[in-house]
Design a protein around this motif. Structure first.
Motif, PDB file in Angstrom:
ATOM      1  N   TRP A  29       0.864  -1.185   0.000  1.00 53.36           N
ATOM      2  CA  TRP A  29       0.000   0.000   0.000  1.00 53.36           C
ATOM      3  C   TRP A  29       0.894   1.226   0.000  1.00 53.36           C
ATOM      4  O   TRP A  29       1.579   1.522   0.973  1.00 53.36           O
ATOM      5  CB  TRP A  29      -0.920  -0.031   1.217  1.00 53.36           C
ATOM      6  N   SER A  30       0.912   1.915  -1.129  1.00 54.92           N
ATOM      7  CA  SER A  30       1.900   2.956  -1.402  1.00 54.92           C
ATOM      8  C   SER A  30       1.489   4.320  -0.880  1.00 54.92           C
ATOM      9  O   SER A  30       0.419   4.829  -1.206  1.00 54.92           O
ATOM     10  CB  SER A  30       2.125   3.058  -2.917  1.00 54.92           C
ATOM     11  N   MET A  31       2.374   4.898  -0.061  1.00 52.51           N
ATOM     12  CA  MET A  31       2.290   6.319   0.252  1.00 52.51           C
ATOM     13  C   MET A  31       3.589   6.935  -0.258  1.00 52.51           C
ATOM     14  O   MET A  31       4.629   6.883   0.396  1.00 52.51           O
ATOM     15  CB  MET A  31       2.104   6.553   1.752  1.00 52.51           C
ATOM     16  N   GLY A  32       3.544   7.421  -1.470  1.00 50.47           N
ATOM     17  CA  GLY A  32       4.736   7.999  -2.064  1.00 50.47           C
ATOM     18  C   GLY A  32       5.732   6.975  -2.557  1.00 50.47           C
ATOM     19  O   GLY A  32       6.936   7.231  -2.578  1.00 50.47           O
ATOM     20  N   ALA A  33       5.232   5.790  -2.981  1.00 48.19           N
ATOM     21  CA  ALA A  33       6.135   4.741  -3.465  1.00 48.19           C
ATOM     22  C   ALA A  33       5.808   4.321  -4.893  1.00 48.19           C
ATOM     23  O   ALA A  33       6.300   3.293  -5.355  1.00 48.19           O
ATOM     24  CB  ALA A  33       6.091   3.537  -2.529  1.00 48.19           C
ATOM     25  N   GLY A  34       5.001   5.087  -5.595  1.00 52.79           N
ATOM     26  CA  GLY A  34       4.790   4.836  -7.010  1.00 52.79           C
ATOM     27  C   GLY A  34       3.586   3.984  -7.353  1.00 52.79           C
ATOM     28  O   GLY A  34       2.905   3.440  -6.484  1.00 52.79           O
ATOM     29  N   PRO A  35       3.320   3.843  -8.658  1.00 56.03           N
ATOM     30  CA  PRO A  35       2.083   3.229  -9.151  1.00 56.03           C
ATOM     31  C   PRO A  35       2.114   1.719  -9.328  1.00 56.03           C
ATOM     32  O   PRO A  35       1.125   1.152  -9.797  1.00 56.03           O
ATOM     33  CB  PRO A  35       1.906   3.914 -10.501  1.00 56.03           C
ATOM     34  N   ALA A  36       3.202   1.055  -8.976  1.00 57.55           N
ATOM     35  CA  ALA A  36       3.264  -0.386  -9.178  1.00 57.55           C
ATOM     36  C   ALA A  36       2.803  -1.169  -7.958  1.00 57.55           C
ATOM     37  O   ALA A  36       2.888  -2.388  -7.941  1.00 57.55           O
ATOM     38  CB  ALA A  36       4.683  -0.801  -9.548  1.00 57.55           C
ATOM     39  N   CYS A  37       2.314  -0.462  -6.953  1.00 52.89           N
ATOM     40  CA  CYS A  37       1.854  -1.119  -5.731  1.00 52.89           C
ATOM     41  C   CYS A  37       0.380  -1.503  -5.869  1.00 52.89           C
ATOM     42  O   CYS A  37      -0.231  -1.322  -6.916  1.00 52.89           O
ATOM     43  CB  CYS A  37       2.088  -0.197  -4.536  1.00 52.89           C
ATOM     44  N   ASP A  38      -0.186  -2.013  -4.798  1.00 51.91           N
ATOM     45  CA  ASP A  38      -1.548  -2.541  -4.851  1.00 51.91           C
ATOM     46  C   ASP A  38      -2.595  -1.536  -4.407  1.00 51.91           C
ATOM     47  O   ASP A  38      -3.790  -1.745  -4.634  1.00 51.91           O
ATOM     48  CB  ASP A  38      -1.641  -3.803  -3.993  1.00 51.91           C
ATOM     49  N   ALA A  39      -2.175  -0.450  -3.769  1.00 52.50           N
ATOM     50  CA  ALA A  39      -3.101   0.621  -3.389  1.00 52.50           C
ATOM     51  C   ALA A  39      -2.332   1.925  -3.315  1.00 52.50           C
ATOM     52  O   ALA A  39      -1.138   1.942  -2.990  1.00 52.50           O
ATOM     53  CB  ALA A  39      -3.760   0.324  -2.052  1.00 52.50           C
ATOM     54  N   GLN A  40      -3.015   3.008  -3.638  1.00 55.46           N
ATOM     55  CA  GLN A  40      -2.464   4.340  -3.475  1.00 55.46           C
ATOM     56  C   GLN A  40      -3.115   4.978  -2.251  1.00 55.46           C
ATOM     57  O   GLN A  40      -4.335   5.068  -2.154  1.00 55.46           O
ATOM     58  CB  GLN A  40      -2.735   5.200  -4.720  1.00 55.46           C
ATOM     59  N   TYR A  41      -2.271   5.452  -1.334  1.00 59.42           N
ATOM     60  CA  TYR A  41      -2.709   5.855   0.003  1.00 59.42           C
ATOM     61  C   TYR A  41      -2.377   7.331   0.229  1.00 59.42           C
ATOM     62  O   TYR A  41      -1.220   7.729   0.146  1.00 59.42           O
ATOM     63  CB  TYR A  41      -2.000   4.960   1.015  1.00 59.42           C
ATOM     64  N   LEU A  42      -3.402   8.132   0.522  1.00 56.20           N
ATOM     65  CA  LEU A  42      -3.211   9.536   0.884  1.00 56.20           C
ATOM     66  C   LEU A  42      -4.053   9.882   2.100  1.00 56.20           C
ATOM     67  O   LEU A  42      -5.042   9.204   2.411  1.00 56.20           O
ATOM     68  CB  LEU A  42      -3.607  10.463  -0.274  1.00 56.20           C
ATOM     69  N   PHE A  43      -3.678  10.973   2.754  1.00 54.75           N
ATOM     70  CA  PHE A  43      -4.449  11.486   3.881  1.00 54.75           C
ATOM     71  C   PHE A  43      -5.557  12.404   3.360  1.00 54.75           C
ATOM     72  O   PHE A  43      -5.318  13.245   2.483  1.00 54.75           O
ATOM     73  CB  PHE A  43      -3.551  12.272   4.832  1.00 54.75           C
ATOM     74  N   ALA A  44      -6.744  12.266   3.944  1.00 54.26           N
ATOM     75  CA  ALA A  44      -7.864  13.133   3.554  1.00 54.26           C
ATOM     76  C   ALA A  44      -7.521  14.601   3.765  1.00 54.26           C
ATOM     77  O   ALA A  44      -7.911  15.458   2.961  1.00 54.26           O
ATOM     78  CB  ALA A  44      -9.117  12.760   4.340  1.00 54.26           C
TER      79      ALA A  44
END
Length: 265
Positions: free
Chosen positions: A179-194
């Motif tokens: 689950w990526s927070m600033g680790a690029g688009p090849a991961c399984d989820a894109q994670y950001l803070f609301a």
């Protein structure tokens, strides 16, 4: 129509089939908005996931909660906490603690999510709040950290502020969900803070984040309107403009006369 909340098995079966969306939010309003927007995964504080209204607001969002390891206590303490959260409706538990703790929880069938890269509670060991994995040695260590978390029983790992090349290689070589927070688009989820997406974060926007709205400016506008309304109210009271006839209740004149006679000395 209410969405079905995915299970750990569902998420693992979807690995390699595209990216999920993941948010960190802290209020029921944000939870309801995430549900309406079709967000897949959320990280929420314990007091939100245990709110009896939470699952009404976000029935279809796979919801993780947890504690950073300095506040979690012993593995037994953390296991008791995990049980409480799962009973309340959490779908998974975040654990930034040791591999031994992760393994202990996983052996008791707690769905565990680990954390690698920039881990705020462990940042002193990786040089502070900065990217992790920019050197080959660090990148190799990250790979082994993820592999060990997988072997310990974690089904997913938050991978934070890691070079895209490193996260891509790890994701391709391991079964654990990234689950990526600033680790690029090849991961399984894109994670950001609301708070970053909505623009309520008044400090510096992290490099990995994107603001889609400017709620801070709207809150400032509403606060100015609030102050103006209160000021106008005070001025109306001072000059006698409030209350007006429409804001008070009056008596029938005959009842008024009887009242005055009744209290006459």
């Amino acid at each position: 129509m209410t969405r079905r909340c995915p299970t750990v098995a569902d998420l693992k079966a979807d690995k390699g089939k595209g990216q999920k969306t993941m948010l960190r939010y802290v209020t029921l309003d944000e939870a309801a908005a995430a549900e309406a927007a079709g967000i897949d995964i959320a990280s929420v504080p314990p007091d939100l996931v245990t709110d009896p209204r939470y699952r009404q607001a976000a029935p279809g969002i796979f919801s993780m909660t947890g504690k950073a390891h300095p506040e979690a206590g012993t593995p037994d303490d953390y296991l008791r906490f995990c049980g409480q959260m799962l009973q309340a409706g959490a779908d998974a538990l975040y654990c930034s603690g040791s591999l031994q703790t992760v393994e202990y929880l996983a052996r008791e069938y707690v769905p565990v999510v680990g954390h690698v890269g920039l881990v705020p509670s462990r940042a002193t060991f990786t040089g502070g709040f900065r990217a992790v994995g920019k050197s080959a040695d660090q990148a190799i260590a990250l790979f082994h950290d993820c592999r060990r978390l997988q072997e310990a029983g974690a089904f997913a790992v938050e991978i934070e502020v890691v070079p895209v090349e490193v996260a891509t290689a790890i994701s391709a070589r391991l079964d654990i969900l990234l689950w990526s927070m600033g680790a690029g688009p090849a991961c399984d989820a894109q994670y950001l803070f609301a708070e970053d997406i909505l623009g309520t974060n008044r400090s510096r926007l992290p490099r990995h984040a994107k603001a889609y709205r400017n709620f801070a400016a709207e809150y400032d506008r509403l606060q100015a309107e609030r102050i103006a309304a209160f000021t106008e109210f005070r001025a109306d009271v001072d000059c006698g403009a409030f209350p007006e006839a429409a804001h008070v209740v009056t008596m029938d004149p005959r009842e008024h006369d009887a009242f005055l006679k009744g209290i006459a000395g």
